[in-house]
Design a protein around this motif. Structure first.
Motif, PDB file in Angstrom:
ATOM      1  N   ARG A 116     -34.973 -49.605  32.049  1.00 30.89           N
ATOM      2  CA  ARG A 116     -33.800 -49.537  32.910  1.00 30.89           C
ATOM      3  C   ARG A 116     -32.592 -50.208  32.268  1.00 30.89           C
ATOM      4  NH1 ARG A 116     -31.077 -52.339  36.795  1.00 30.89           N
ATOM      5  NH2 ARG A 116     -30.305 -51.115  38.566  1.00 30.89           N
ATOM      6  N   ARG A 117     -32.813 -51.352  31.673  1.00 29.86           N
ATOM      7  CA  ARG A 117     -31.701 -52.081  31.047  1.00 29.86           C
ATOM      8  C   ARG A 117     -31.021 -51.227  29.978  1.00 29.86           C
ATOM      9  NH1 ARG A 117     -31.571 -54.253  26.275  1.00 29.86           N
ATOM     10  NH2 ARG A 117     -33.844 -54.096  26.054  1.00 29.86           N
ATOM     11  N   VAL A 118     -31.814 -50.570  29.145  1.00 31.58           N
ATOM     12  CA  VAL A 118     -31.256 -49.780  28.055  1.00 31.58           C
ATOM     13  C   VAL A 118     -30.525 -48.554  28.597  1.00 31.58           C
ATOM     14  CG1 VAL A 118     -31.820 -48.457  25.975  1.00 31.58           C
ATOM     15  CG2 VAL A 118     -32.977 -50.628  26.437  1.00 31.58           C
ATOM     16  N   LEU A 119     -31.060 -47.942  29.647  1.00 30.59           N
ATOM     17  CA  LEU A 119     -30.368 -46.806  30.260  1.00 30.59           C
ATOM     18  C   LEU A 119     -28.996 -47.222  30.768  1.00 30.59           C
ATOM     19  CD1 LEU A 119     -30.185 -43.923  31.309  1.00 30.59           C
ATOM     20  CD2 LEU A 119     -31.526 -44.627  33.307  1.00 30.59           C
ATOM     21  N   LEU A 120     -28.925 -48.354  31.464  1.00 35.56           N
ATOM     22  CA  LEU A 120     -27.636 -48.836  31.967  1.00 35.56           C
ATOM     23  C   LEU A 120     -26.671 -49.130  30.821  1.00 35.56           C
ATOM     24  CD1 LEU A 120     -28.664 -51.295  34.829  1.00 35.56           C
ATOM     25  CD2 LEU A 120     -27.874 -48.942  35.044  1.00 35.56           C
ATOM     26  N   GLU A 121     -27.147 -49.805  29.792  1.00 33.81           N
ATOM     27  CA  GLU A 121     -26.284 -50.141  28.667  1.00 33.81           C
ATOM     28  C   GLU A 121     -25.772 -48.882  27.967  1.00 33.81           C
ATOM     29  OE1 GLU A 121     -28.777 -52.634  26.340  1.00 33.81           O
ATOM     30  OE2 GLU A 121     -28.370 -54.454  27.522  1.00 33.81           O
ATOM     31  N   THR A 122     -26.620 -47.869  27.867  1.00 32.10           N
ATOM     32  CA  THR A 122     -26.214 -46.628  27.203  1.00 32.10           C
ATOM     33  C   THR A 122     -25.147 -45.901  28.013  1.00 32.10           C
ATOM     34  OG1 THR A 122     -28.432 -46.439  26.233  1.00 32.10           O
ATOM     35  CG2 THR A 122     -27.056 -44.462  26.227  1.00 32.10           C
ATOM     36  N   LEU A 123     -25.341 -45.800  29.317  1.00 39.25           N
ATOM     37  CA  LEU A 123     -24.331 -45.165  30.166  1.00 39.25           C
ATOM     38  C   LEU A 123     -23.012 -45.934  30.102  1.00 39.25           C
ATOM     39  CD1 LEU A 123     -26.543 -44.389  33.313  1.00 39.25           C
ATOM     40  CD2 LEU A 123     -25.621 -42.710  31.719  1.00 39.25           C
ATOM     41  N   VAL A 162     -10.231 -43.277  42.159  1.00 39.37           N
ATOM     42  CA  VAL A 162     -11.654 -43.350  42.503  1.00 39.37           C
ATOM     43  C   VAL A 162     -12.152 -44.771  42.229  1.00 39.37           C
ATOM     44  CG1 VAL A 162     -13.978 -42.463  42.057  1.00 39.37           C
ATOM     45  CG2 VAL A 162     -12.009 -40.929  41.865  1.00 39.37           C
ATOM     46  N   VAL A 163     -12.817 -45.357  43.215  1.00 35.42           N
ATOM     47  CA  VAL A 163     -13.511 -46.636  43.045  1.00 35.42           C
ATOM     48  C   VAL A 163     -14.987 -46.407  43.332  1.00 35.42           C
ATOM     49  CG1 VAL A 163     -13.843 -48.965  43.955  1.00 35.42           C
ATOM     50  CG2 VAL A 163     -11.528 -48.101  43.568  1.00 35.42           C
ATOM     51  N   ILE A 164     -15.832 -46.836  42.414  1.00 34.55           N
ATOM     52  CA  ILE A 164     -17.283 -46.729  42.562  1.00 34.55           C
ATOM     53  C   ILE A 164     -17.837 -48.125  42.770  1.00 34.55           C
ATOM     54  CG2 ILE A 164     -19.439 -46.088  41.408  1.00 34.55           C
ATOM     55  CD1 ILE A 164     -17.784 -43.995  39.841  1.00 34.55           C
ATOM     56  N   VAL A 165     -18.567 -48.320  43.849  1.00 33.15           N
ATOM     57  CA  VAL A 165     -19.129 -49.635  44.165  1.00 33.15           C
ATOM     58  C   VAL A 165     -20.578 -49.670  43.685  1.00 33.15           C
ATOM     59  CG1 VAL A 165     -19.630 -51.313  45.970  1.00 33.15           C
ATOM     60  CG2 VAL A 165     -17.610 -49.844  46.164  1.00 33.15           C
ATOM     61  N   GLY A 166     -20.836 -50.449  42.640  1.00 29.82           N
ATOM     62  CA  GLY A 166     -22.180 -50.587  42.107  1.00 29.82           C
ATOM     63  C   GLY A 166     -22.302 -50.011  40.709  1.00 29.82           C
ATOM     64  N   ALA A 167     -22.702 -50.836  39.741  1.00 31.78           N
ATOM     65  CA  ALA A 167     -22.854 -50.390  38.353  1.00 31.78           C
ATOM     66  C   ALA A 167     -24.329 -50.232  38.006  1.00 31.78           C
ATOM     67  CB  ALA A 167     -22.180 -51.378  37.403  1.00 31.78           C
ATOM     68  N   GLY A 168     -25.073 -49.586  38.915  1.00 29.59           N
ATOM     69  CA  GLY A 168     -26.445 -49.202  38.621  1.00 29.59           C
ATOM     70  C   GLY A 168     -26.465 -47.808  38.009  1.00 29.59           C
ATOM     71  N   ILE A 169     -27.635 -47.175  38.030  1.00 32.03           N
ATOM     72  CA  ILE A 169     -27.766 -45.845  37.427  1.00 32.03           C
ATOM     73  C   ILE A 169     -26.840 -44.845  38.112  1.00 32.03           C
ATOM     74  CG2 ILE A 169     -29.365 -43.926  37.056  1.00 32.03           C
ATOM     75  CD1 ILE A 169     -31.601 -46.069  36.858  1.00 32.03           C
ATOM     76  N   ALA A 170     -26.839 -44.823  39.447  1.00 31.10           N
ATOM     77  CA  ALA A 170     -26.006 -43.866  40.177  1.00 31.10           C
ATOM     78  C   ALA A 170     -24.528 -44.107  39.904  1.00 31.10           C
ATOM     79  CB  ALA A 170     -26.299 -43.962  41.674  1.00 31.10           C
ATOM     80  N   GLY A 171     -24.100 -45.367  39.944  1.00 36.03           N
ATOM     81  CA  GLY A 171     -22.692 -45.663  39.762  1.00 36.03           C
ATOM     82  C   GLY A 171     -22.188 -45.329  38.373  1.00 36.03           C
ATOM     83  N   LEU A 208     -31.076 -41.761  23.866  1.00 36.88           N
ATOM     84  CA  LEU A 208     -32.234 -42.348  24.537  1.00 36.88           C
ATOM     85  C   LEU A 208     -33.543 -41.759  24.011  1.00 36.88           C
ATOM     86  CD1 LEU A 208     -30.722 -42.393  28.122  1.00 36.88           C
ATOM     87  CD2 LEU A 208     -31.380 -44.412  26.805  1.00 36.88           C
ATOM     88  N   ARG A 209     -33.543 -40.464  23.740  1.00 30.96           N
ATOM     89  CA  ARG A 209     -34.768 -39.842  23.218  1.00 30.96           C
ATOM     90  C   ARG A 209     -35.227 -40.509  21.926  1.00 30.96           C
ATOM     91  NH1 ARG A 209     -32.118 -34.626  24.773  1.00 30.96           N
ATOM     92  NH2 ARG A 209     -33.339 -33.761  26.513  1.00 30.96           N
ATOM     93  N   ALA A 210     -34.279 -40.938  21.125  1.00 28.83           N
ATOM     94  CA  ALA A 210     -34.629 -41.551  19.846  1.00 28.83           C
ATOM     95  C   ALA A 210     -35.374 -42.870  20.014  1.00 28.83           C
ATOM     96  CB  ALA A 210     -33.358 -41.766  19.017  1.00 28.83           C
TER      97      ALA A 210
END
Length: 439
Positions: A141-148, A43-52, A101-103
């Motif tokens: 958004r930045r923190v969500l990406l970093e957490t994922l 599997v290759v995922i193109v894009g390291a945003g929220i969806a990726g 994230l809730r914290a």
């Protein structure tokens, strides 16, 4: 009317054979085969945003490893904040990042609606009273990406990896060529490359439609002032053809937005200070608390973007999958932020695709049928939400004085009900039962 939560990869290859008008960012099918060695991937995922990142993490929890290609040298830290509702938090719970994230972020307790004329109160809601069990938080958004990303194994994200072309499809998978000369052969390619997705164009999708509205967004920082002073409520302010609002994100951050009508997006302005001045000029004379939030925002934390969507009309829109390639999130169904569901739907997509796809990948089954099943399951969810978000935006952006008077005097004070309006957030896309991940 509830939240503005907006969440790309820009390829530089053109194909007159596929798109005679030679639009920017269109991927091409390679005319010749390079002699560079191929790497083989499941599997290759193109894009390291929220969806990726959410797709990669969802697949990993089901035992499937994935390589995520990100064209930038690091995670995309741009953007401000996005609003996640109950359905989004269910997905984050399912993939194991919600509590972290809730914290960090405040739970929003309600909503206050005002008129721009003197800040007159129109209506106030409590989420607990109007929509019991609702969970609303604004998340950076930045923190969500970093957490994922932190939950993926080292090396799962390949940075500085820009897709050049889809070089071919066959029984052994899809061949991808990168700008740096690498070639990847993958059984599955997941396009998570955002609103301006080159993969979506390659699959035959039209450009996202500009809806006639622009948005400013900003993230105010009160760290140096001892913290932000606001109650955890969404604050909405309505004018004529113009609306604005703000919501506390954390003890030190406040997210704000302005939506305004414009016939065309106009030229892009990269002068951060000028963007902030333009935004402040739009709300001159509006309530002081909104203006104070905007003035407390660093210049580089203000963005201006056009609002776009794509309605997936049955029989008109191409399928979401083609061979071993499938679209997720904004790459497939960009929507306006008027329901606060863009990021939530991308998270839902990730879980549903992983649930459908993982058994086929692990057992060597029919990945094409798994992708088709994902599309069938998701189309009935995302098409109505995209249309509804567009219609809500059109209604609240009206500038007619009589219409605005009826809105402020009758519709909002007497007719709006929060529970029915948030019914779409009760959606459940299914949980992921984790298994031991593949290497």
């Amino acid at each position: 009317m509830l939240a503005i939560a907006m969440a790309p990869m820009a390829a530089s290859v053109y194909s007159t054979a596929l798109h005679p008008c030679r639009r920017r960012g269109v991927l091409k099918v390679a005319a010749s085969v390079s002699s560079s060695p191929e790497e083989t991937k499941d599997v290759v995922i193109v894009g390291a945003g929220i969806a990726g990142l959410a797709t990669a993490l969802s697949l990993r929890r089901l035992g499937v490893g994935a390589t995520v290609l990100e064209q930038g040298p690091s995670l995309r830290a741009g953007g401000t904040s996005l609003t996640l509702f109950k359905n989004g938090w269910r997905v984050l719970d399912s993939i194991g990042v919600a509590d972290e994230l809730r914290a960090k972020y405040l739970r929003v307790q309600g909503m206050r609606m005002r008129s721009s004329a003197g800040g007159l109160d129109l209506r106030e809601f409590s989420f607990e009273e109007e929509a019991p069990g609702q969970e609303v938080r604004a998340v950076e958004r930045r923190v969500l990406l970093e957490t994922l990303a932190s939950k993926l194994p080292p090396g799962a994200i390949s940075f500085s990896s820009k897709l050049k072309s889809i070089a071919g499809q066959g029984p052994e998978g899809t061949l991808l060529e990168l700008q740096d000369g690498r070639r990847l052969r993958s059984k599955v390619v997941v396009g998570c490359d955002g609103v301006n997705s080159p993969i979506a164009r390659w699959m035959g999708f039209t450009e996202p439609r500009f809806v006639g509205h622009m948005a400013f967004r900003g993230l105010a920082d009160y760290a140096g002032a001892g913290g932000q002073p606001f109650e955890p409520k969404v604050n909405y302010i309505y004018g004529r053809g113009l609306r604005a609002g703000f919501v506390p994100v954390s003890p030190t951050k406040v997210y704000w937005f302005i939506c305004f009508n414009r016939p065309t997006p106009g030229p892009k302005n990269t002068d951060a200070a000028a963007l902030k001045r333009e935004a402040l000029e739009l709300v001159r004379g509006w309530p002081d608390d909104l203006v104070a939030v905007m003035r407390s925002t660093p210049d580089d934390a203000v963005v201006k973007t056009p609002l776009v969507d794509r309605w997936l009309w049955p029989g008109v829109a191409p399928p979401a999958s083609r061979g071993g390639v499938v679209l997720v999130g904004d790459a497939w169904h960009p929507m306006t932020p008027n329901l606060g569901q863009g990021a939530c739907c991308a998270l839902e997509d990730a879980v549903v695709l992983a649930r459908r796809l993982a058994p086929a990948v692990l057992a060597g089954g029919d990945v094409g049928e798994a992708m088709s099943g994902y599309e069938r399951e998701r189309w009935g969810r995302v098409f109505p939400l995209t249309a509804r978000a567009g219609l809500v935006g059109a209604l609240v952006q009206w500038g007619n004085p009589l219409v605005c008077a009826v809105r402020d005097g009758v519709v909002i004070p007497r007719l709006v009900r929060l529970g029915p309006f948030l019914e779409h957030t009760n959606f459940e896309c299914g949980l992921l039962e984790p298994v031991a991940p593949s290497p």
